[in-house]
Design a protein around this motif. Sequence first.
Motif, mmCIF file in Angstrom:
data_model
loop_
_atom_site.group_PDB
_atom_site.id
_atom_site.type_symbol
_atom_site.label_atom_id
_atom_site.label_comp_id
_atom_site.label_asym_id
_atom_site.label_seq_id
_atom_site.Cartn_x
_atom_site.Cartn_y
_atom_site.Cartn_z
ATOM 1 N N PHE A 173 0.897 -1.181 -0.012
ATOM 2 C CA PHE A 173 -0.124 -0.147 -0.036
ATOM 3 C C PHE A 173 0.738 1.307 -0.157
ATOM 4 O O PHE A 173 0.373 2.154 -0.845
ATOM 5 C CB PHE A 173 -0.894 0.033 1.210
ATOM 6 C CG PHE A 173 -2.163 -0.836 0.818
ATOM 7 C CD1 PHE A 173 -2.884 -0.687 -0.192
ATOM 8 C CD2 PHE A 173 -2.649 -1.975 1.750
ATOM 9 C CE1 PHE A 173 -4.044 -1.558 -0.401
ATOM 10 C CE2 PHE A 173 -3.427 -2.659 1.690
ATOM 11 C CZ PHE A 173 -4.405 -2.647 0.508
ATOM 12 N N ALA A 174 1.992 1.177 0.683
ATOM 13 C CA ALA A 174 2.967 2.316 0.766
ATOM 14 C C ALA A 174 3.482 2.743 -0.638
ATOM 15 O O ALA A 174 3.306 3.673 -0.902
ATOM 16 C CB ALA A 174 4.021 2.073 1.622
ATOM 17 N N GLY A 175 3.707 1.471 -1.590
ATOM 18 C CA GLY A 175 4.468 1.615 -2.767
ATOM 19 C C GLY A 175 3.186 2.221 -3.689
ATOM 20 O O GLY A 175 3.401 3.106 -4.811
ATOM 21 N N ILE A 176 2.096 1.705 -3.572
ATOM 22 C CA ILE A 176 0.908 2.239 -4.294
ATOM 23 C C ILE A 176 0.676 3.783 -3.997
ATOM 24 O O ILE A 176 0.226 4.432 -4.915
ATOM 25 C CB ILE A 176 -0.367 1.365 -4.278
ATOM 26 C CG1 ILE A 176 -0.193 -0.141 -4.686
ATOM 27 C CG2 ILE A 176 -1.781 2.188 -4.613
ATOM 28 C CD1 ILE A 176 -1.220 -1.119 -4.384
ATOM 29 N N TRP A 197 2.456 9.975 -9.798
ATOM 30 C CA TRP A 197 1.655 10.015 -10.957
ATOM 31 C C TRP A 197 0.937 11.434 -10.917
ATOM 32 O O TRP A 197 0.871 12.198 -11.981
ATOM 33 C CB TRP A 197 0.670 8.872 -11.187
ATOM 34 C CG TRP A 197 -0.182 8.994 -12.344
ATOM 35 C CD1 TRP A 197 0.222 8.508 -13.485
ATOM 36 C CD2 TRP A 197 -1.526 9.502 -12.386
ATOM 37 N NE1 TRP A 197 -0.901 8.612 -14.366
ATOM 38 C CE2 TRP A 197 -1.856 9.214 -13.711
ATOM 39 C CE3 TRP A 197 -2.295 9.907 -11.402
ATOM 40 C CZ2 TRP A 197 -3.319 9.593 -14.014
ATOM 41 C CZ3 TRP A 197 -3.737 10.341 -11.688
ATOM 42 C CH2 TRP A 197 -3.945 10.067 -12.919
ATOM 43 N N ALA A 198 0.272 11.644 -9.846
ATOM 44 C CA ALA A 198 -0.541 12.990 -9.913
ATOM 45 C C ALA A 198 0.405 14.156 -9.982
ATOM 46 O O ALA A 198 0.003 15.154 -10.503
ATOM 47 C CB ALA A 198 -1.330 13.113 -8.441
ATOM 48 N N GLY A 199 1.534 14.117 -9.619
ATOM 49 C CA GLY A 199 2.526 15.309 -9.731
ATOM 50 C C GLY A 199 2.844 15.316 -11.331
ATOM 51 O O GLY A 199 2.787 16.554 -11.859
ATOM 52 N N CYS A 200 3.052 14.225 -12.011
ATOM 53 C CA CYS A 200 3.265 14.292 -13.418
ATOM 54 C C CYS A 200 2.002 14.860 -14.217
ATOM 55 O O CYS A 200 2.312 15.426 -15.132
ATOM 56 C CB CYS A 200 3.726 12.795 -13.811
ATOM 57 S SG CYS A 200 5.302 12.399 -13.167
ATOM 58 N N VAL A 201 0.950 14.530 -13.805
ATOM 59 C CA VAL A 201 -0.221 15.022 -14.522
ATOM 60 C C VAL A 201 -0.379 16.326 -14.267
ATOM 61 O O VAL A 201 -0.648 17.249 -15.199
ATOM 62 C CB VAL A 201 -1.453 14.022 -14.014
ATOM 63 C CG1 VAL A 201 -2.935 14.854 -14.411
ATOM 64 C CG2 VAL A 201 -1.464 12.508 -14.543
ATOM 65 N N GLY A 202 -0.235 16.985 -13.039
ATOM 66 C CA GLY A 202 -0.419 18.108 -12.660
ATOM 67 C C GLY A 202 0.661 19.090 -13.374
ATOM 68 O O GLY A 202 0.364 20.296 -13.743
#
Length: 68
Positions: free
Chosen positions: A15-18, A25-30
């Motif tokens: 879960f920590a890895g996820i 991923w959210a940072g890249c999309v942002g």
Amino acid sequence: MVPRRSADERLGKVFAGIAITAVLWAGCVGWSFLQHTLEKQKAEQEKQQRQAQRYQPPTHSSGPEKGP
């Protein structure tokens, strides 16, 4: 002898890895969204500048030319 990790420990690491992956991923999309928005704004400004230059009457830097 090395003790085995419990299922809870393994699940916690999964879960920590996820979670880390989701944050990255959210940072890249942002970042991509921000870059796209800035490019759109820059293109719009350039378009407005071209239109403004097209509709401005030509200005002469020197006075009227005197003929012979």
